[in-house]
Design a protein around this motif. Sequence first.
Motif, PDB file in Angstrom:
ATOM      1  N   ARG A  27       0.831  -1.162  -0.060  1.00  0.00           N
ATOM      2  CA  ARG A  27       0.014   0.035   0.060  1.00  0.00           C
ATOM      3  C   ARG A  27       0.737   1.391  -0.148  1.00  0.00           C
ATOM      4  O   ARG A  27       0.572   2.293  -0.588  1.00  0.00           O
ATOM      5  CB  ARG A  27      -0.955  -0.210   1.349  1.00  0.00           C
ATOM      6  CG  ARG A  27      -2.064  -0.979   1.144  1.00  0.00           C
ATOM      7  CD  ARG A  27      -3.160  -0.609   0.126  1.00  0.00           C
ATOM      8  NE  ARG A  27      -3.647   0.971   0.451  1.00  0.00           N
ATOM      9  CZ  ARG A  27      -4.820   0.952   1.132  1.00  0.00           C
ATOM     10  NH1 ARG A  27      -5.344  -0.013   1.899  1.00  0.00           N
ATOM     11  NH2 ARG A  27      -5.160   2.145   1.365  1.00  0.00           N
ATOM     12  N   GLN A  30       2.393   1.640  -3.409  1.00  0.00           N
ATOM     13  CA  GLN A  30       1.358   2.105  -4.338  1.00  0.00           C
ATOM     14  C   GLN A  30       1.122   3.667  -4.123  1.00  0.00           C
ATOM     15  O   GLN A  30       0.863   4.400  -5.082  1.00  0.00           O
ATOM     16  CB  GLN A  30      -0.276   1.456  -4.033  1.00  0.00           C
ATOM     17  CG  GLN A  30      -0.135  -0.016  -4.552  1.00  0.00           C
ATOM     18  CD  GLN A  30       0.075   0.042  -6.014  1.00  0.00           C
ATOM     19  OE1 GLN A  30       1.285  -0.468  -6.588  1.00  0.00           O
ATOM     20  NE2 GLN A  30      -1.047   0.154  -6.815  1.00  0.00           N
ATOM     21  N   ARG A  31       0.921   4.066  -2.786  1.00  0.00           N
ATOM     22  CA  ARG A  31       0.801   5.539  -2.437  1.00  0.00           C
ATOM     23  C   ARG A  31       2.014   6.461  -3.203  1.00  0.00           C
ATOM     24  O   ARG A  31       1.596   7.472  -3.468  1.00  0.00           O
ATOM     25  CB  ARG A  31       0.822   5.742  -1.060  1.00  0.00           C
ATOM     26  CG  ARG A  31       0.291   7.198  -0.546  1.00  0.00           C
ATOM     27  CD  ARG A  31       0.490   7.145   1.057  1.00  0.00           C
ATOM     28  NE  ARG A  31       1.735   7.107   1.386  1.00  0.00           N
ATOM     29  CZ  ARG A  31       2.778   8.037   1.358  1.00  0.00           C
ATOM     30  NH1 ARG A  31       2.309   9.383   0.818  1.00  0.00           N
ATOM     31  NH2 ARG A  31       3.961   8.095   1.794  1.00  0.00           N
ATOM     32  N   ALA A  33       3.828   5.492  -5.421  1.00  0.00           N
ATOM     33  CA  ALA A  33       3.958   5.742  -7.124  1.00  0.00           C
ATOM     34  C   ALA A  33       2.813   6.692  -7.370  1.00  0.00           C
ATOM     35  O   ALA A  33       3.035   7.196  -8.532  1.00  0.00           O
ATOM     36  CB  ALA A  33       3.531   4.223  -7.454  1.00  0.00           C
ATOM     37  N   ARG A  34       1.755   6.446  -6.700  1.00  0.00           N
ATOM     38  CA  ARG A  34       0.423   7.410  -7.174  1.00  0.00           C
ATOM     39  C   ARG A  34       1.016   8.985  -6.908  1.00  0.00           C
ATOM     40  O   ARG A  34       0.952  10.064  -7.601  1.00  0.00           O
ATOM     41  CB  ARG A  34      -0.472   7.143  -6.101  1.00  0.00           C
ATOM     42  CG  ARG A  34      -1.885   8.015  -6.541  1.00  0.00           C
ATOM     43  CD  ARG A  34      -2.902   7.258  -5.846  1.00  0.00           C
ATOM     44  NE  ARG A  34      -3.998   8.350  -5.623  1.00  0.00           N
ATOM     45  CZ  ARG A  34      -4.348   9.361  -4.814  1.00  0.00           C
ATOM     46  NH1 ARG A  34      -3.435   9.266  -3.745  1.00  0.00           N
ATOM     47  NH2 ARG A  34      -5.226  10.002  -4.916  1.00  0.00           N
ATOM     48  N   ALA A  35       1.878   9.280  -5.860  1.00  0.00           N
ATOM     49  CA  ALA A  35       2.138  10.612  -5.602  1.00  0.00           C
ATOM     50  C   ALA A  35       3.083  11.169  -6.717  1.00  0.00           C
ATOM     51  O   ALA A  35       3.268  12.115  -7.208  1.00  0.00           O
ATOM     52  CB  ALA A  35       2.693  10.662  -4.311  1.00  0.00           C
ATOM     53  N   GLU A  37       3.428  10.050  -9.778  1.00  0.00           N
ATOM     54  CA  GLU A  37       2.824  10.286 -10.871  1.00  0.00           C
ATOM     55  C   GLU A  37       2.016  11.553 -11.026  1.00  0.00           C
ATOM     56  O   GLU A  37       1.929  12.087 -11.938  1.00  0.00           O
ATOM     57  CB  GLU A  37       1.775   8.752 -11.271  1.00  0.00           C
ATOM     58  CG  GLU A  37       0.969   8.891 -12.647  1.00  0.00           C
ATOM     59  CD  GLU A  37       1.958   8.820 -13.613  1.00  0.00           C
ATOM     60  OE1 GLU A  37       1.481   9.115 -14.791  1.00  0.00           O
ATOM     61  OE2 GLU A  37       3.273   8.555 -13.537  1.00  0.00           O
ATOM     62  N   ALA A  38       1.218  11.659  -9.811  1.00  0.00           N
ATOM     63  CA  ALA A  38       0.651  12.957  -9.810  1.00  0.00           C
ATOM     64  C   ALA A  38       1.557  14.164  -9.817  1.00  0.00           C
ATOM     65  O   ALA A  38       1.133  15.170 -10.616  1.00  0.00           O
ATOM     66  CB  ALA A  38       0.053  13.010  -8.542  1.00  0.00           C
ATOM     67  N   GLN A  41       2.426  14.278 -13.480  1.00  0.00           N
ATOM     68  CA  GLN A  41       1.584  14.956 -14.623  1.00  0.00           C
ATOM     69  C   GLN A  41       1.349  16.275 -14.353  1.00  0.00           C
ATOM     70  O   GLN A  41       0.986  17.189 -15.244  1.00  0.00           O
ATOM     71  CB  GLN A  41       0.096  14.150 -14.260  1.00  0.00           C
ATOM     72  CG  GLN A  41       0.154  12.517 -14.713  1.00  0.00           C
ATOM     73  CD  GLN A  41       0.681  12.331 -16.175  1.00  0.00           C
ATOM     74  OE1 GLN A  41       0.145  13.264 -17.075  1.00  0.00           O
ATOM     75  NE2 GLN A  41       1.195  11.087 -16.291  1.00  0.00           N
ATOM     76  N   GLN A  80      -8.079  11.460 -12.536  1.00  0.00           N
ATOM     77  CA  GLN A  80      -8.185   9.775 -12.758  1.00  0.00           C
ATOM     78  C   GLN A  80      -7.388   9.382 -11.237  1.00  0.00           C
ATOM     79  O   GLN A  80      -7.772   8.497 -10.752  1.00  0.00           O
ATOM     80  CB  GLN A  80      -7.639   9.240 -13.967  1.00  0.00           C
ATOM     81  CG  GLN A  80      -8.524   9.417 -15.136  1.00  0.00           C
ATOM     82  CD  GLN A  80      -8.002   8.835 -16.349  1.00  0.00           C
ATOM     83  OE1 GLN A  80      -6.898   8.317 -16.270  1.00  0.00           O
ATOM     84  NE2 GLN A  80      -8.651   8.735 -17.630  1.00  0.00           N
ATOM     85  N   LEU A  81      -6.262  10.125 -10.858  1.00  0.00           N
ATOM     86  CA  LEU A  81      -5.724   9.805  -9.793  1.00  0.00           C
ATOM     87  C   LEU A  81      -6.397  10.276  -8.340  1.00  0.00           C
ATOM     88  O   LEU A  81      -5.893  10.047  -7.361  1.00  0.00           O
ATOM     89  CB  LEU A  81      -4.278  10.515  -9.819  1.00  0.00           C
ATOM     90  CG  LEU A  81      -3.259   9.592 -10.877  1.00  0.00           C
ATOM     91  CD1 LEU A  81      -1.729  10.423 -10.902  1.00  0.00           C
ATOM     92  CD2 LEU A  81      -2.979   8.049 -10.526  1.00  0.00           C
TER      93      LEU A  81
END
Length: 248
Positions: A27, A30-31, A33-35, A37-38, A41, A80-81
């Motif tokens: 988790r 994932q968090r 990686a999401r950060a 990616e945000a 972008q 989407q994120l």
Amino acid sequence: MPTMILVLLAVGVAILALGALSYIRWREQQRLARAREAVKQADLATSLSSTGDLLRPWLSAGLTSFIATAIQFHANALRQLGIPANKAITLALENALLWQQNPPGGKQKLPGSSREAQQLQHAIRHLLGYLRDAYKASRLQTSEARRYLQEVRLLNLKISLAVFEDKAGAASKINNHHQAIHFLRKAETLLTQQSELPAELEPVLDDIRTRLQHHEEQRQRSNQGTRLEAGTAALSAEEDSWKKKKFD
């Protein structure tokens, strides 16, 4: 309680603890990686907005539209994120919409100062890199990528040319033929080094060569005048010296 049951319970607890730890780590990854990616972008959307804002006066309608669409693409990836748009993203989206509704009009004159030219060329390097990445990601067709890359490279050439032309013009105004020749030579070299000179720049090269010839002639005349003045001064000095020797 039998020893075997205790052992099995201990093993079960250990497995559950290990599973829970692995899940927590997953988790967290994932968090993160999401950060990441945000951030990526958001950076792409805002940097494209800044690049488009700087270069838009000299870009084609097609390339301007592509930049606007790319900003919207990255802003949508943020949504989407689950990341809400901040002020920078909102401004980038407003710019994108404005550029789509109002295609660029007539081309503005390129700046002649080195500082402004460097700012534009920094934006061009960013745009070139983005176009290549967009093509690799299949968000640009080959024909579009080739056309946009040629357009941006030509703009980069024109920016450098504008600086040399501006400096040569300033030198010409004060009859500094040496400086004018220096910068016109730079402009000529810049154009002649192109593997294929665009047709629109052929008259520019002809004009540069005409001006070069003019300044070369003016410098030669100036040098001849200077040498004549120096020779006259030397003769006068020699005559004065002779008179002093004879009549003093």
